[in-house]
Structure formats: structure tokens, C-alpha cells
Write a protein that holds these residues in place. Structure first.
Motif, PDB file in Angstrom:
ATOM      1  N   ALA A   1       0.802  -0.994   0.005  1.00 17.83           N
ATOM      2  CA  ALA A   1       0.110   0.229  -0.211  1.00 17.83           C
ATOM      3  C   ALA A   1       0.954   1.208   0.169  1.00 17.83           C
ATOM      4  O   ALA A   1       0.610   2.137  -0.836  1.00 17.83           O
ATOM      5  CB  ALA A   1      -1.134  -0.064   1.442  1.00 17.83           C
ATOM      6  N   TYR A   2       2.095   0.999   0.706  1.00 14.19           N
ATOM      7  CA  TYR A   2       2.905   2.058   0.673  1.00 14.19           C
ATOM      8  C   TYR A   2       3.641   2.554  -1.026  1.00 14.19           C
ATOM      9  O   TYR A   2       3.537   4.005  -1.243  1.00 14.19           O
ATOM     10  CB  TYR A   2       3.916   2.168   1.952  1.00 14.19           C
ATOM     11  CG  TYR A   2       5.100   3.108   2.409  1.00 14.19           C
ATOM     12  CD1 TYR A   2       5.056   4.622   2.508  1.00 14.19           C
ATOM     13  CD2 TYR A   2       6.389   3.101   1.536  1.00 14.19           C
ATOM     14  CE1 TYR A   2       5.553   5.322   2.755  1.00 14.19           C
ATOM     15  CE2 TYR A   2       7.022   4.395   1.804  1.00 14.19           C
ATOM     16  CZ  TYR A   2       6.425   5.516   2.667  1.00 14.19           C
ATOM     17  OH  TYR A   2       7.905   6.363   2.389  1.00 14.19           O
TER      18      TYR A   2
ATOM     19  N   GLY B   1       6.691  -1.533   7.739  1.00 15.27           N
ATOM     20  CA  GLY B   1       6.125  -1.657   6.416  1.00 15.27           C
ATOM     21  C   GLY B   1       5.743  -1.003   6.067  1.00 15.27           C
ATOM     22  O   GLY B   1       6.005   0.053   4.111  1.00 15.27           O
ATOM     23  N   LEU B   2       6.123   0.859   6.196  1.00 18.75           N
ATOM     24  CA  LEU B   2       6.354   1.476   6.159  1.00 18.75           C
ATOM     25  C   LEU B   2       7.506   2.112   5.837  1.00 18.75           C
ATOM     26  O   LEU B   2       8.040   3.317   5.297  1.00 18.75           O
ATOM     27  CB  LEU B   2       5.299   2.677   6.633  1.00 18.75           C
ATOM     28  CG  LEU B   2       3.886   2.926   6.398  1.00 18.75           C
ATOM     29  CD1 LEU B   2       3.307   3.286   8.177  1.00 18.75           C
ATOM     30  CD2 LEU B   2       3.273   2.774   5.891  1.00 18.75           C
ATOM     31  N   GLY B   3       9.252   1.720   6.388  1.00 16.82           N
ATOM     32  CA  GLY B   3       9.798   1.387   6.147  1.00 16.82           C
ATOM     33  C   GLY B   3      11.042   1.882   7.035  1.00 16.82           C
ATOM     34  O   GLY B   3      11.915   2.509   6.717  1.00 16.82           O
TER      35      GLY B   3
ATOM     36  N   THR C   1       1.303   8.627   9.745  1.00 13.57           N
ATOM     37  CA  THR C   1       0.204   8.373   8.210  1.00 13.57           C
ATOM     38  C   THR C   1      -1.029   9.241   8.491  1.00 13.57           C
ATOM     39  O   THR C   1      -1.531   8.983   8.123  1.00 13.57           O
ATOM     40  CB  THR C   1      -0.382   6.928   8.481  1.00 13.57           C
ATOM     41  OG1 THR C   1      -0.565   6.614  10.121  1.00 13.57           O
ATOM     42  CG2 THR C   1       0.937   5.681   8.544  1.00 13.57           C
ATOM     43  N   LYS C   2      -1.196  10.306   9.579  1.00 13.16           N
ATOM     44  CA  LYS C   2      -1.838  11.012  10.489  1.00 13.16           C
ATOM     45  C   LYS C   2      -3.215   9.788  10.385  1.00 13.16           C
ATOM     46  O   LYS C   2      -4.666  10.285  10.320  1.00 13.16           O
ATOM     47  CB  LYS C   2      -2.435  11.576   9.137  1.00 13.16           C
ATOM     48  CG  LYS C   2      -1.986  12.742   8.621  1.00 13.16           C
ATOM     49  CD  LYS C   2      -1.213  13.451   9.534  1.00 13.16           C
ATOM     50  CE  LYS C   2      -0.343  14.262   9.081  1.00 13.16           C
ATOM     51  NZ  LYS C   2       0.498  15.601   9.755  1.00 13.16           N
ATOM     52  N   LEU C   3      -2.713   8.810  11.376  1.00  5.91           N
ATOM     53  CA  LEU C   3      -4.194   7.774  11.253  1.00  5.91           C
ATOM     54  C   LEU C   3      -5.311   8.102  12.794  1.00  5.91           C
ATOM     55  O   LEU C   3      -4.320   8.287  13.393  1.00  5.91           O
ATOM     56  CB  LEU C   3      -3.285   6.569  11.646  1.00  5.91           C
ATOM     57  CG  LEU C   3      -4.442   5.277  13.046  1.00  5.91           C
ATOM     58  CD1 LEU C   3      -4.946   4.486  11.246  1.00  5.91           C
ATOM     59  CD2 LEU C   3      -3.250   3.557  12.781  1.00  5.91           C
TER      60      LEU C   3
END
Length: 559
Positions: free
Chosen positions: A331-332, A405-407, A462-464
Motif C-alpha cells: 500500500a505504501y 511496512g512503512l520503511g 500516517t495521520k491515522l
């Protein structure tokens, strides 16, 4: 091979490694219960003082290297440079063998100093016993990396399971033999930790036999001549010259391997540090409060009873994290922030559901579970406090996986390291006040700090947005309702079965397992009734969606 085929191979390999890792982890937790039953709390103390230190040195010697070696081997294979792939293996095997030798010598020669720091000279023999595994495992890491570089994950997976099975058999067999022949718990502990060597030896034998078989098969195939630099330079028409392979020096190869392996190594080192902090501080602080050394060691063994239970409850989060990293990475890579948010929120909710149930359930049932598994009720309050570690550790594992997963590979490790610092400070502060229960509270708070740091980082990156009502309030309402019903069931069975079942452990086992069954059902229904899980979410889950009409008929969904 097309990109789609490569993706399928990668996913299949990841699934094989994940399954093997999960089996190994289950075996690695379950054995501690029969081991404690054989050797008592003092035997468990001996094992837990020694094994985390071995795990740390093992990570220093090997963590990240199979992945690093596999990457470099895969690069050579992709270029058609099979000799270069073998050279990567040879260099890494020699380098890893040297690191294994160094860590072995450090642990074997340093055993008296380590034991002295732990204020227990009896630990010298177990420390030296486990150190021999360091001579084997690093070399084995190079072989695993070579196979993985060929997109063959099966040898690694099978060898991991073999290693763990032989290790567990050694632990149970040698600890039983030593105790049955009037040796003390330190000899039993030395025999148990020697399982690290026998397990590694068995896995290495399997890998070497497989290596021999693969090489024999490869040698029968016709080999293409490898072009040399001189030949290519000698050609007048460079455009039609055969492809040349650049050869890195040994130093360059080692630098590349270290560059890839060290970040993974640093991340893996943090978790054993939690147990090392306990190994280095609990007994020392208890001794300094005036408790007799032998009593301090037994108390540390009682404290260690909770580790297998906490780790077992975290298996789901670990399995989910293995699947989560590639899905978040996908997704990223597509820059799909909405998909990142959806997958992250779902993963965090699932792990929180499990963590809450495990924490509150074990806290309520700590007494019956303690006697069922460990023969006595010693340390029940400590176990009840330690149970709440699961609530944070599962959420921490999942949030760490999302960050990876986002590095942001280093960030979860850095946050865990902050937790280790908190754990160290709180151990020193709380153990003199509340003993081993203070150490349990320090563990809960330390994992809480690490998890909160992960969630804050996720929000920034991610502004989650995690809804307080959906993410926290509704699951907590369901778990409190579950805890009350479990407590009522436990108390009712304790009263009803008193005098009916005379065998104490069977009596408490029936109480514990029956209460767990009630808890599972009531918690699942509570999540539906309070709206923590919606009808639409269940309908999207294959096989589970078949129960939606039945649940809807009995009005289990929040209207």
C-alpha cells in the motif's frame, strides 16, 4: 520468471518461514512448563538467568545475516553469476564462523564475571554449557541465507523446526535425568541450556546433507563457461562480448553484509534486553533488601512463571505482523494512504481485542492457572499483574509491524529501547517496595511506554485516527463484562467442585479451562453486542460470514 510469478514465490516463501517460526515459537514456550515441573522455581530461575544472555549474543553473531546473505546471493543468481553466489556464501560462512568463535570465547571465558555480576557463582556451569551453541549457529545462518537466496525457504523452515524439537527433547530429557540422579538444579539447568547446542547440531546436519544433495545434483548438470574479464577485454567488438561479472573484494563483501544485517540485528536485540534487565537486577535488588540469596533466586523463578503465558498470548500478534509488513509495504509503494489506514486500523483492533481478552482473562484466572500449570499458587498476584503486559505487547508488535511496512525499520526498535530504559529504572525503584510484583508492574509500564511511542509515531507518519469510542471504549466494555462473568464462573466452580474433585491440579484445571471457555464465548458475543465488531465487518470475512444470519436472528448485533 514474470513479476507475478516472482511475487507468488516470495509470498509462498514468506508463508513457509512464518509457519516454521510460529511452530518454533510455540515449542519454545510450551517446554518451560514441564521443565519447571521437573526442576521447580529454582531450575526455572537458572534457565531464565542464562538463556536471555545467550539469545543476545546469538543475535549479535547471526541476526540479519541470513537475510543479508540471501539478498547478495539472489543478486548474483539474477545476473547468472553462480560462482559469485558461492563466493558470497564462502565469505559470509568464514566471517560468521569467526563471530561465532569470538562470542563463544567471550561467553565461556566471561562466565565467572557474568555469574559474579548476577551474584550467583552456580551459574558458571550453565553459562559455559550454552556457549557451545555459538560455535555452530552462525555458520548455519550462512547456509540458510544461501538457500534463501535461491528462493528456497524450505531448508530454513525445516531446519528451524528440527532445531526446536531436538532442543526441547534435550531440555526435558537432561533436566529430568539430572534431577532423578540427585544432581542439583544448576546441573539440570546446564543440561537444559545445552539443548541449544544439540538442536543447532541436528539442524546443521540436516542442512549439510541437503547441501550435499543439491550440489551433487547441480554438478551433474552441464555448466556454462563463466566469462572472464581478460576474455571480454580481448574482444574487438565489445557490444557482442559475453557478459562480465565484477568481483567485489572480501572486505567490500563483508561491508555490504554488515550494512544489510546490522539494522536488523539492532532491532532484534531489544526484546531479549527486557529479560536481561530482569536477569541482572531482580535477584541483586532482592538481595540488597535483606532477602537471603537462595530465597531471592526462588522468587525470581516464581516471577519467570509468567513469561511463557505472556509470550503465548502474543503469538497471534506475531503471526499477524508477519503478514502485515508486506501488505502495508504494498500500500505504501502505491502511495495509497487510505489503504494503509484501513489495514493498519484493522490490524491494531484485532491485536487489541486479543490482548485485552488475554490480559483480563489471565488476571482473573491467575490463581487456578498458576496451580494447574506450576503445582503451587506462589506468585499469583505477580502473575495477575504481569498478565497486562499482553495488552501492550500485542499492540506494540502490530504497530511496530506497520512502521516497518512503512520503511521505518529502526523506529520500533528505538521505542522498545526506551521501554528497556524505563524497565531498568522501575525495577530498581519498585522491587524494594513490592518485590517481584514490582518487577511485573515495571514490565507492564515499560511495554506500555514502547507501545504508546509506536502509536504516536504512526499518527504523525500516517495521520491515522483511532476513534476512542470504537477503538477503546467498546472493546473495554466487552472485556469488563467478560471478566465479571469469568470471575463468577470461577467462583461458582470453586464452590461447586470443592470436595468433589480431590486432586488439586485437576480441580483447578477444570475450573480454569471451563472459565476460559465461558470467557471466549461471552467476549466474542460482547464484542458484537457492544458494537466493537459490526455485521458488515463479519460479512467481509470468508467462512465466518456464514454465521452472520444466525447471530442476526438472535439480535447479537448492536442495533
Amino acid at each position: 520468471m514474470t513479476e507475478q510469478e516472482q511475487t507468488k514465490v516470495l509470498l509462498k516463501g514468506t508463508a513457509i518461514l512464518a509457519a516454521a517460526a510460529l511452530i518454533s515459537k510455540v515449542l519454545g514456550v510450551v517446554y518451560r512448563i514441564p521443565y519447571q515441573n521437573i526442576t521447580g522455581d529454582l531450575g526455572l530461575y537458572v534457565f531464565q538467568q542464562v538463556y536471555p544472555l545467550y539469545s543476545l549474543l546469538l543475535i549479535v553473531a547471526t541476526a540479519g545475516f541470513p537475510i543479508a546473505v540471501s539478498k547478495l546471493v539472489a543478486e548474483r543468481i539474477a545476473l547468472g553469476d553462480h560462482n559469485g553466489a558461492k563466493r558470497v556464501f564462502r565469505v559470509s560462512a568464514v566471517a560468521l564462523s569467526l563471530t561465532g568463535l569470538v562470542t563463544f570465547l567471550a561467553m565461556y571465558a566471561g562466565a565467572p564475571y557474568i555469574a559474579s555480576w548476577m551474584e550467583d557463582d552456580g551459574l558458571i556451569l550453565p553459562l559455559r554449557s550454552v556457549s557451545f551453541a555459538l560455535l555452530i549457529v552462525p555458520f548455519m545462518a550462512a547456509i540458510r541465507g544461501y538457500f534463501q537466496g535461491h528462493q528456497n525457504m524450505v531448508p530454513t523452515a525445516i531446519s528451524q523446526v528440527i532445531e526446536q524439537i531436538i532442543r526441547v527433547i534435550t531440555i526435558i530429557a537432561l533436566s529430568y535425568w539430572f534431577m532423578a540422579n540427585q544432581y542439583d538444579e544448576y546441573y539440570a539447568g546446564a543440561g537444559a541450556v545445552f539443548g541449544a547446542f544439540t538442536g543447532a547440531a541436528a539442524a546443521l546436519i540436516f542442512l549439510l546433507l541437503l547441501w550435499r544433495r543439491v550440489q551433487a545434483k547441480h554438478n551433474k548438470q552441464p555448466q556454462k563457461a563463466t566469462p572472464t574479464t581478460e576474455e571480454s577485454h580481448g574482444d574487438e567488438d565489445q557490444s557482442s562480448a559475453p557478459e562480465t561479472f565484477t568481483q567485489e573484494t572480501v572486505v567490500q563483501l563483508i561491508k555490504r553484509i554488515l550494512y544489510l544485517a546490522i539494522p536488523i540485528c539492532l532491532g532484534a536485540m531489544v526484546l531479549p534486553l527486557f529479560q536481561i534487565v530482569d536477569a541482572m537486577t531482580v535477584v541483586k535488588v532482592l538481595n540488597h533488601t535483606g532477602i537471603e540469596p537462595i530465597d531471592s533466586r526462588n522468587l525470581k523463578g516464581v516471577f519467570d512463571r509468567g513469561q511463557p503465558l505472556v509470550q503465548f498470548a502474543a503469538f497471534f500478534a506475531t503471526a499477524l505482523s508477519l503478514a502485515l509488513v508486506p501488505s502495508i509495504s504494498e500500500a505504501y509503494a502505491k502511495n495509497n494512504h487510505k489503504l494503509i489506514a484501513v489495514r493498519s486500523e484493522m490490524a491494531l483492533r484485532l491485536t487489541l481485542f486479543l490482548g485485552l481478552a488475554a490480559s483480563f482473562g489471565l488476571a482473573v484466572l491467575a490463581g487456578p492457572v498458576n496451580i494447574m500449570l506450576y503445582k503451587t499458587g506462589d506468585g499469583t498476584i505477580t502473575l495477575a499483574v504481569l498478565a497486562f503486559t499482553t495488552m501492550f505487547s500485542t499492540l506494540g508488535i502490530a504497530s511496530g509491524a506497520v512502521l516497518q511496512g512503512l520503511g521505518r525499520v529502526i523506529l520500533p526498535a528505538r521505542n522498545l529501547l526506551a521501554g528497556v530504559v524505563v524497565k531498568t529504572i522501575l525495577n530498581v525503584a519498585l522491587i524494594p517496595i513490592w518485590g517481584i510484583t514490582g518487577a511485573a508492574l515495571a514490565t507492564v509500564l515499560a511495554y506500555g511506554v514502547a507501545t504508546i511511542l509506536n502509536l504516536v509515531a504512526l499518527h504523525k507518519i500516517t495521520k491515522l485516527q483511532l476513534s476512542f469510542k470504537v477503538f477503546f471504549a467498546k472493546p473495554f466494555t466487552a472485556v469488563i463484562a467478560m471478566a465479571v462473568l469469568v470471575w463468577l464462573t470461577m467462583e461458582g466452580l470453586l464452590f461447586a467442585l470443592s470436595g468433589v474433585i480431590t486432586h488439586e491440579r485437576i480441580y483447578f484445571a477444570i475450573v480454569a479451562l471451563s472459565s476460559v471457555a465461558v470467557g471466549v464465548v461471552t467476549y466474542a458475543l460482547g464484542l458484537l453486542k457492544f458494537g466493537a465488531v459490526t455485521k458488515e465487518e463479519l460479512q467481509s470475512v470468508p467462512k465466518v460470514n456464514r454465521f452472520v444470519p444466525l447471530l442476526d436472528k438472535f439480535k447479537f448485533f448492536k442495533s
